[in-house]
Design an enzyme around this catalytic site. Structure first.
Site, PDB file in Angstrom:
ATOM      1  CE  LYS A   1      28.468 -14.348  49.682  1.00  5.01           C
ATOM      2  NZ  LYS A   1      28.152 -13.780  50.990  1.00  5.01           N
TER       3      LYS A   1
ATOM      4  CE  LYS B   1      32.945  -2.265  46.294  1.00  2.00           C
ATOM      5  NZ  LYS B   1      31.686  -2.842  46.787  1.00  2.00           N
TER       6      LYS B   1
ATOM      7  CE  LYS C   1      35.587  -6.323  53.907  1.00  2.00           C
ATOM      8  NZ  LYS C   1      34.608  -6.846  54.778  1.00  2.00           N
TER       9      LYS C   1
END
Ligand code: TRP
Length: 330
Positions: free
Chosen positions: A113, A196, A199
């Site tokens: 990040k 996967k 989102k």
């Protein structure tokens, strides 16, 4: 009696997917029957990077309503907002002081990040937030932390810090389990069943079903899911990842096992199979969305959150007291 304590924190990021539901939330819902359960919206974690305050507030409400809609029952699970229980901040502060820079530097989430932020400097929040998560977990004498793989390292850090603190200052914290893998397999992207269901399915979102998707849109996504040319409904993740993924979805929702699904669809085409999966998913989303509308009421949510904080606080206060006493503070 409910013995083991299960706890998880949820970032108020919104837009939950069928993958989140079947992979994690449903598990939590099932286990709230047998565990003393806590679920909190991690709004302090959310400010590790700057947010629009109004949007953050809305996102918290939305997230709580969504989890309740999925079956988290506030009479069984203590549901609260992290910033309502001030002990999180205080113990987080204390645990930060117990942590080596090297330990935080090693966190892969930080490495990953901070790269995205590095243009205008990296926020220290991003660096120290694992120690807040450590506090979240330790405050409630948690034994089970059902998190995804990306958070596993933070739970390991929790154990390391708890052990070090206990050694240095005397038995203070309860030792949590590192990681309980969610039962069964992950739900995968419908268009790319090697990844996967995410989102942030970049692009057109055809491979991801959101719990708030329009029902017809969701059905279409199932109908156009990638499959194979083998033509039989058979669970084989390697050679038939698309079909296996649809079987997992069906099985997790209806509890029917793979063998029985295979039998029922013997000699029938993928079209029929997909239609059934689409119907089952549609029914699930319809229920969740109806529940969401019921819970999407600020007064009701405020009451649930206030109640949750009231129930969570005494345990948090006791733990913090043990920690400050051990340190020679007040
Ligand atoms: N850090 C977690 C995430 O980004 C959220 C979280 C905060 C959490 N505190 C926690 C998860 C405590 C489990 C336990 O998803």
């Amino acid at each position: 009696m409910k013995e083991k304590v299960m706890l998880t924190g949820v970032r108020p990021s919104g837009n939950l997917t069928l993958g989140n539901y079947l992979g994690a939330i449903k598990n939590f819902v099932d286990r709230q029957e047998t565990h003393k359960s806590y679920i909190f919206i991690a709004d302090l974690h959310a400010i590790t990077s700057p947010k629009d305050p109004q949007k953050l507030k809305e996102a918290v409400y939305n997230c709580v309503a969504m989890y309740l809609a999925c079956g988290i029952d506030p009479s069984k699970t203590i549901v609260f907002r992290q910033s309502d229980v001030l002990e999180h901040g205080t113990l987080g502060f204390i645990m930060t002081f117990q942590t080596k820079m090297g330990e935080l530097n090693r966190m892969t989430q930080f490495k990953y990040k901070s790269q995205a932020q590095s243009k205008d400097g990296v926020d220290t929040g991003l660096f120290v937030y694992p120690t807040l998560m450590v506090a979240d977990i330790l405050l409630y004498n948690t034994s089970i932390v059902p998190v995804g793989r990306d958070q596993q390292q933070h739970v390991e850090l929790t154990r390391d810090l708890a052990e070090r603190f206990n050694k240095r200052y005397g038995e203070t914290f309860f030792m949590p389990d590192v990681y309980i893998a969610p039962v069964g397999n992950k739900i995968l992207n419908l268009q790319n069943p090697l990844e996967k269901m995410n989102k942030s399915d970049n692009g057109d979102n055809k491979g991801t079903i959101f719990l708030m998707d329009d029902i017809e849109v969701a059905k279409k996504k199932i109908m156009s899911a990638k499959t194979d040319s083998l033509g039989k409904v058979h669970f084989d993740e390697e050679n038939q990842p698309g079909i296996s993924n649809l079987m997992s979805i069906l099985s997790k929702i209806t509890n029917e096992d793979f063998e029985s699904i295979e039998k029922r669809f013997e000699g029938r085409g993928y079209g029929e199979f997909k239609r059934e999966v689409a119907e089952v998913v549609a029914k699930l989303l319809t229920e969740i969305q109806a529940n969401f509308n019921k819970y999407n009421n600020k007064n009701l949510l405020d009451e649930i959150l206030a109640n949750g904080a009231k129930k969570a606080q005494p345990t948090a206060r006791d733990t913090l007291k043990r920690a400050t006493k051990a340190l020679g503070l007040n």
